[in-house]
Design an enzyme around this catalytic site. Structure first.
Site, short mmCIF file in Angstrom:
data_model
loop_
_atom_site.label_atom_id
_atom_site.label_comp_id
_atom_site.label_asym_id
_atom_site.label_seq_id
_atom_site.Cartn_x
_atom_site.Cartn_y
_atom_site.Cartn_z
N GLU A 317 0.84 -1.19 0.00
CA GLU A 317 0.00 0.00 0.00
C GLU A 317 0.88 1.24 0.00
O GLU A 317 1.76 1.39 0.86
CB GLU A 317 -0.90 0.04 1.24
N CYS A 318 0.67 2.13 -0.94
CA CYS A 318 1.32 3.43 -1.01
C CYS A 318 2.84 3.27 -0.93
O CYS A 318 3.47 2.88 -1.90
CB CYS A 318 0.79 4.34 0.09
N GLY A 319 3.47 3.53 0.21
CA GLY A 319 4.91 3.37 0.31
C GLY A 319 5.35 1.96 0.00
O GLY A 319 6.38 1.74 -0.67
#
Length: 423
Positions: A317-319
């Protein structure tokens, strides 16, 4: 047990410092107290936990059902909820998800924190507007914040005599209580150089300048919990990256997985831990861009991901999504090689804000189904090739470009999942 909401007319009013000071001061009185934060926020809840010593939950009136909110808010101890943005600010078009929604759903009173630094008699008009705007939202008290002097306080109090709301305190402006921040908000609690001293100083000022006994008398009973059936993620063992680079993970999801019988193992990519054997590897969001050089050299981590991708589902997720890509360019323009499991290149050399709630539909990947989530990052996508993970819409239901990538057993996106939409 009772609860109370700390809200404000706008962001930047000082809600977080007031809330942290209250949590620490109430705890120091020997009263069991816990914090909660409205909306999608990974950073403030860790400060709440440091202030009072108890777990902090997110309460998101846009992404969570009323049943979920009541289940998370329930507990044996006093609950202080810190609002996000302004009291009535939420997602377009109608403000759904605002702090006011929590006040209505939980039937809790609101204490309004007013940034008085640039006003005098006008404070009465602002308070009157907020207290009368919605009869179903009870503004029960006021804390005047960033007051410039005793004379300034006298002017404010005189103006507010026109209202019937109790003034619980006037907190004087104190630049020593400012909090360090970076592009996604405050610096993480674990990185604050002297957090305990800061919290003690905030508690001391709040104890001196706020009538905490009067504030506690404003609290109201919370509704009873509503049991929610946990939805297992069809996994027996999940390995979760957890350190300063991968810290953005919602505790209520982890707790639900544990309740469903899933075993959890934590590992630190920054410490170059070997990845535990599991049937799902989960890389949450965080600040990998600040640690890209260390991550690129973490051979146990990177090589472990590459080997596990042949037999194990991996989700970012994201990072975490960025780390699964081919490269990550930091703010200085240095390109760092990442795991190379997704045809993805991202960069912070030129930052661009991506922000908003998301309706998500995953026809494939490890979390198939319908979800509500959010997106909040400054990364620029330089390259992204492959089948998408999510079909996406914004908060208003407008179709967005598909989000994320799926390549073999590896998947991810910039979206953070908050809750599942049950049929």
């Amino acid at each position: 047990m009772p609860g109370l909401i700390i809200a404000a007319p706008a962001s930047g009013s000082g809600k977080t410092t007031i809330t942290l000071g209250l949590l620490r001061a109430i705890r120091d009185r020997g009263i069991a107290v816990r914090g909660a934060k409205s909306g999608p926020d990974y950073i403030d809840p860790r400060y709440h936990e440091a202030a009072c010593g108890q777990a902090c939950v997110n309460l998101d009136a846009w992404a969570m059902s009323p049943e979920r909110i009541k289940e998370l808010a329930a507990g044996e101890d006093l609950l202080i909820i810190e609002g996000a943005m302004g009291l009535f600010d939420g997602a377009p078009p109608d403000g759904k998800g605002a702090v006011a929604d929590l006040a209505r759903q939980l039937n809790l009173p609101v204490n309004l924190v007013i940034d008085a630094s640039h006003m005098a008699q006008s404070v009465a008009a602002i308070v009157a507007g907020f207290s009368e705007f919605d009869p179903n939202v009870q503004v029960a008290g006021l804390i005047l914040n960033k007051v410039g002097s005793p004379r300034h306080e006298k002017i404010l109090r005189a103006a507010l005599q026109k209202t019937d709301l109790p003034i619980l305190g006037a907190v004087m402006r104190d630049t020593g209580l400012s909090m360090p921040s970076r592009h996604l908000g405050l610096v993480q609690a674990g990185e604050h150089s002297d957090l305990e001293s800061f919290l003690d100083a905030a508690a001391a000022q709040i104890s001196e300048e706020v009538d905490i006994d009067a504030l506690l008398r404003l609290t109201a009973p919370l509704p009873g919990p509503v049991p929610i059936r946990p939805v297992p993620p069809n996994r027996r063992h999940i390995a979760i990256a957890h350190d300063r680079a991968f810290a953005f993970c919602y505790p209520h999801l982890i707790r639900e997985w544990v309740q469903a019988g899933v075993t959890m193992s934590l590992f630190s990519p920054l410490a170059n831990d070997r990845i535990p054997t599991a049937d799902l590897i989960y890389l949450p969001g965080g600040y990998p861009e600040l640690h890209a050089a260390t991550l690129a050299k973490a051979d146990n981590f990177i090589d472990g991901l590459r080997a596990a991708a042949q037999t194990t589902d991996i989700y970012g997720e994201c990072g975490g999504y960025m780390v699964l890509g081919e490269s990550l360019t930091d703010a200085d323009g240095t390109v760092h090689e990442m795991a190379g499991l997704l045809t993805l290149q991202t960069s912070f050399a030129k930052r661009k804000l991506h922000l908003g709630y998301r309706h998500l539909s995953a026809p494939q990947g490890p979390f198939q189904g319908q979800y509500k989530g959010h997106e909040f990052h400054y990364a620029t996508t330089l390259k992204a090739d492959g089948p998408p993970l999510f079909e996406a819409q914004d908060a208003e239901g407008t179709n967005l470009p598909p989000m994320g990538l799926v390549q073999g057993r590896v998947s991810g996106s910039f979206a953070h999942i908050i809750d599942r939409v049950l049929p």
